[in-house]
Design an enzyme around this catalytic site. Structure first.
Site, PDB file in Angstrom:
ATOM      1  N   PHE A  72      71.795  24.499  51.143  1.00 39.54           N
ATOM      2  CA  PHE A  72      72.514  23.918  52.278  1.00 39.54           C
ATOM      3  C   PHE A  72      73.741  24.745  52.670  1.00 39.54           C
ATOM      4  O   PHE A  72      74.231  24.610  53.783  1.00 39.54           O
ATOM      5  CB  PHE A  72      73.012  22.505  51.932  1.00 39.54           C
ATOM      6  CG  PHE A  72      71.920  21.520  51.638  1.00 39.54           C
ATOM      7  CD1 PHE A  72      71.356  20.772  52.654  1.00 39.54           C
ATOM      8  CD2 PHE A  72      71.454  21.335  50.347  1.00 39.54           C
ATOM      9  CE1 PHE A  72      70.347  19.853  52.394  1.00 39.54           C
ATOM     10  CE2 PHE A  72      70.450  20.423  50.066  1.00 39.54           C
ATOM     11  CZ  PHE A  72      69.897  19.689  51.093  1.00 39.54           C
ATOM     12  N   ASN A  91      78.103  35.046  55.887  1.00 32.23           N
ATOM     13  CA  ASN A  91      77.842  33.846  55.078  1.00 32.23           C
ATOM     14  C   ASN A  91      76.371  33.445  55.098  1.00 32.23           C
ATOM     15  O   ASN A  91      75.767  33.229  54.055  1.00 32.23           O
ATOM     16  CB  ASN A  91      78.657  32.664  55.607  1.00 32.23           C
ATOM     17  CG  ASN A  91      80.019  32.577  54.950  1.00 32.23           C
ATOM     18  OD1 ASN A  91      80.163  31.976  53.898  1.00 32.23           O
ATOM     19  ND2 ASN A  91      80.990  33.218  55.555  1.00 32.23           N
ATOM     20  N   TYR A 140      75.236  30.918  65.623  1.00 34.57           N
ATOM     21  CA  TYR A 140      74.800  30.070  64.506  1.00 34.57           C
ATOM     22  C   TYR A 140      73.267  30.015  64.446  1.00 34.57           C
ATOM     23  O   TYR A 140      72.661  30.259  63.400  1.00 34.57           O
ATOM     24  CB  TYR A 140      75.397  28.673  64.681  1.00 34.57           C
ATOM     25  CG  TYR A 140      74.798  27.620  63.795  1.00 34.57           C
ATOM     26  CD1 TYR A 140      74.885  27.736  62.401  1.00 34.57           C
ATOM     27  CD2 TYR A 140      74.131  26.522  64.337  1.00 34.57           C
ATOM     28  CE1 TYR A 140      74.322  26.763  61.592  1.00 34.57           C
ATOM     29  CE2 TYR A 140      73.575  25.553  63.535  1.00 34.57           C
ATOM     30  CZ  TYR A 140      73.668  25.682  62.154  1.00 34.57           C
ATOM     31  OH  TYR A 140      73.109  24.730  61.352  1.00 34.57           O
ATOM     32  N   ASP A 284      75.554  25.039  74.399  1.00 29.92           N
ATOM     33  CA  ASP A 284      74.884  23.734  74.340  1.00 29.92           C
ATOM     34  C   ASP A 284      73.679  23.684  75.282  1.00 29.92           C
ATOM     35  O   ASP A 284      73.850  23.685  76.505  1.00 29.92           O
ATOM     36  CB  ASP A 284      75.856  22.624  74.800  1.00 29.92           C
ATOM     37  CG  ASP A 284      76.673  22.042  73.672  1.00 29.92           C
ATOM     38  OD1 ASP A 284      76.322  22.263  72.502  1.00 29.92           O
ATOM     39  OD2 ASP A 284      77.660  21.340  73.975  1.00 29.92           O
TER      40      ASP A 284
HETATM   41  N1  UDP Z   1      79.942  16.500  72.430  1.00 30.51           N
HETATM   42  C1  UDP Z   1      80.918  15.998  73.291  1.00 30.51           C
HETATM   43  N2  UDP Z   1      82.181  15.806  72.800  1.00 30.51           N
HETATM   44  C2  UDP Z   1      82.510  16.072  71.487  1.00 30.51           C
HETATM   45  C3  UDP Z   1      81.507  16.573  70.631  1.00 30.51           C
HETATM   46  C4  UDP Z   1      80.247  16.779  71.133  1.00 30.51           C
HETATM   47  O1  UDP Z   1      80.646  15.757  74.459  1.00 30.51           O
HETATM   48  O2  UDP Z   1      83.682  15.885  71.111  1.00 30.51           O
HETATM   49  C5  UDP Z   1      78.574  16.699  72.929  1.00 30.51           C
HETATM   50  C6  UDP Z   1      78.071  18.138  72.802  1.00 30.51           C
HETATM   51  O3  UDP Z   1      78.414  18.888  73.934  1.00 30.51           O
HETATM   52  C7  UDP Z   1      76.560  17.920  72.661  1.00 30.51           C
HETATM   53  C8  UDP Z   1      76.453  16.575  71.955  1.00 30.51           C
HETATM   54  O4  UDP Z   1      77.705  15.925  72.134  1.00 30.51           O
HETATM   55  O5  UDP Z   1      75.977  17.800  73.918  1.00 30.51           O
HETATM   56  C9  UDP Z   1      76.187  16.705  70.474  1.00 30.51           C
HETATM   57  O6  UDP Z   1      77.124  17.629  69.940  1.00 30.51           O
HETATM   58  P1  UDP Z   1      77.409  17.761  68.392  1.00 30.51           P
HETATM   59  O7  UDP Z   1      78.555  18.716  68.260  1.00 30.51           O
HETATM   60  O8  UDP Z   1      77.572  16.411  67.788  1.00 30.51           O
HETATM   61  O9  UDP Z   1      76.088  18.372  67.793  1.00 30.51           O
HETATM   62  P2  UDP Z   1      75.278  19.715  68.175  1.00 30.51           P
HETATM   63  O10 UDP Z   1      74.316  19.312  69.259  1.00 30.51           O
HETATM   64  O11 UDP Z   1      76.259  20.745  68.611  1.00 30.51           O
HETATM   65  O12 UDP Z   1      74.581  20.063  66.921  1.00 30.51           O
END
Ligand code: UDP
Length: 327
Positions: A72, A91, A140, A284
């Site tokens: 993990f 990493n 990532y 995103d």
């Molecule tokens: N998101 C948001 N505000 C936040 C954190 C996340 O609007 O403070 C949105 C982000 O843009 C994505 C979704 O929530 O569309 C899920 O993001 P998260 O960071 O939880 O997980 P990821 O999809 O990046 O793994």
């Protein structure tokens, strides 16, 4: 089985450690505690070694009789990966390369690897199955895809077997509410929304409402962390040495928009959660929803906590415990 769990003090790792212990496995955690937490470890030995330190890594795992490794430990923040790509490659790719080399030197032939939906990039189909094109749009995701290629190459050339589990959005907390998500800084939607509600975090910003989705906000497939943990138990138990390589997508197959997730959090909290709309967050994709049929069929995996309301409720129970007992 006697199992080494790298990153076992982290969020998904610590829940998986508990699930492995519950199944009667003998677990040793290897974690540099850079982002993991000592309090998340329960009744198991901790080896404090950094995966980038190949010499100490080999020294600490050889002659220990491990039957397999669940891996993990990684850097896992999309935004950070954009700003510090070399750190992520060092990493995630370098660390895993060292781990595989150490495992081979120590004659450990089974590895379960934490991969991610971020390897797919922007989806070209409604549901993402294992064969979906892989064109990551953030560093990532790139590093995790490179590791998948590495593991496949090693499996094809030796008796080393690897299973890659590609998580969609890990969320929620264990039922006892004494183990859950705690990142510094916290970037994930559900904890950010709940902390805004609890007064333990910043005000919530919603990253973009102009995506091509039903309400304009990003759609994700949220999968309960204990469901991810049970997939890891199944994966390591079903795995045999002999050069096998497998990949599985892990999600519920249901997409929820950011606004729907906030509504579920409001229901759990019992209060409105104010937010402001900010610009899109780079990296995103608009929508990410899994087809996890392969994991259901081949790992007999049956996720138990799929409803977003339940996920939000478990995360809220944890958030209250964390605020009152740990913070
Ligand atoms: N998101 C948001 N505000 C936040 C954190 C996340 O609007 O403070 C949105 C982000 O843009 C994505 C979704 O929530 O569309 C899920 O993001 P998260 O960071 O939880 O997980 P990821 O999809 O990046 O793994």
């Amino acid at each position: 089985m006697k199992l080494l769990v790298t990153g076992g003090a982290g969020y998904v790792g610590s829940h998986s450690v508990r699930a492995l212990l519950d199944e009667g496995h003998d677990v040793v955690v290897l974690d540099n505690l850079s982002t993991g937490h000592k309090w998340a470890l329960q009744d198991c030995e901790l080896i404090s070694v950094d995966l980038r330190d190949e010499t100490n890594l080999l020294r600490s795992i050889k002659n220990r009789g491990f039957d397999g490794v669940l891996h993990f430990a990684a850097k896992s923040l999309v935004g950070e990966s954009k700003n510090q790509p070399a750190l992520y490659y060092q990493n995630n790719v370098g660390g895993t390369t060292n781990l595989v080399r150490a495992m081979q030197a120590a004659d450990i032939q089974r590895l379960v690897f934490s991969s991610t939906a971020a390897i797919f990039g922007n989806p070209v189909s409604d549901l993402i199955d294992e064969k979906h094109p892989k064109t990551p749009i953030n560093v990532y995701g790139q590093t995790k895809l490179v590791v998948e290629h590495l593991l496949q190459a090693v499996a094809e050339s030796s008796d080393f077997s690897a299973t890659c589990l590609r998580y969609f959005n890990a969320a929620g907390a264990n039922n006892a509410a004494n183990l859950g998500e705690w990142h510094e800084p916290e970037t994930h939607l559900i904890p950010n929304a709940l902390r805004a509600a609890a007064g333990t975090g910043n005000a919530l910003t919603l990253f973009g409402d102009d995506y091509p989705t039903t309400d304009g906000t990003c759609v994700r497939d949220y999968i309960h962390v204990d469901d991810l943990a049970s997939a890891h138990v199944a994966a390591i138990e079903k795995m045999s040495a002999g050069g096998n390589f497998n990949v599985y997508n892990l999600g519920n197959g249901n997409g929820y928009s950011v606004k729907e997730v906030i509504a579920a959090c409001e229901k759990a909290v019992g209060a409105e959660i104010p937010f402001t709309i900010g610009p899109r967050r780079e990296g995103d994709p608009a929508t990410l929803v899994a087809s996890a049929q392969k994991a259901r069929d081949e790992l007999d995996w049956n996720p138990q906590f799929g409803a977003i309301d339940k996920i939000a409720q478990s995360a809220w129970n944890w958030e209250c415990y964390r605020r009152d007992s740990l913070a």
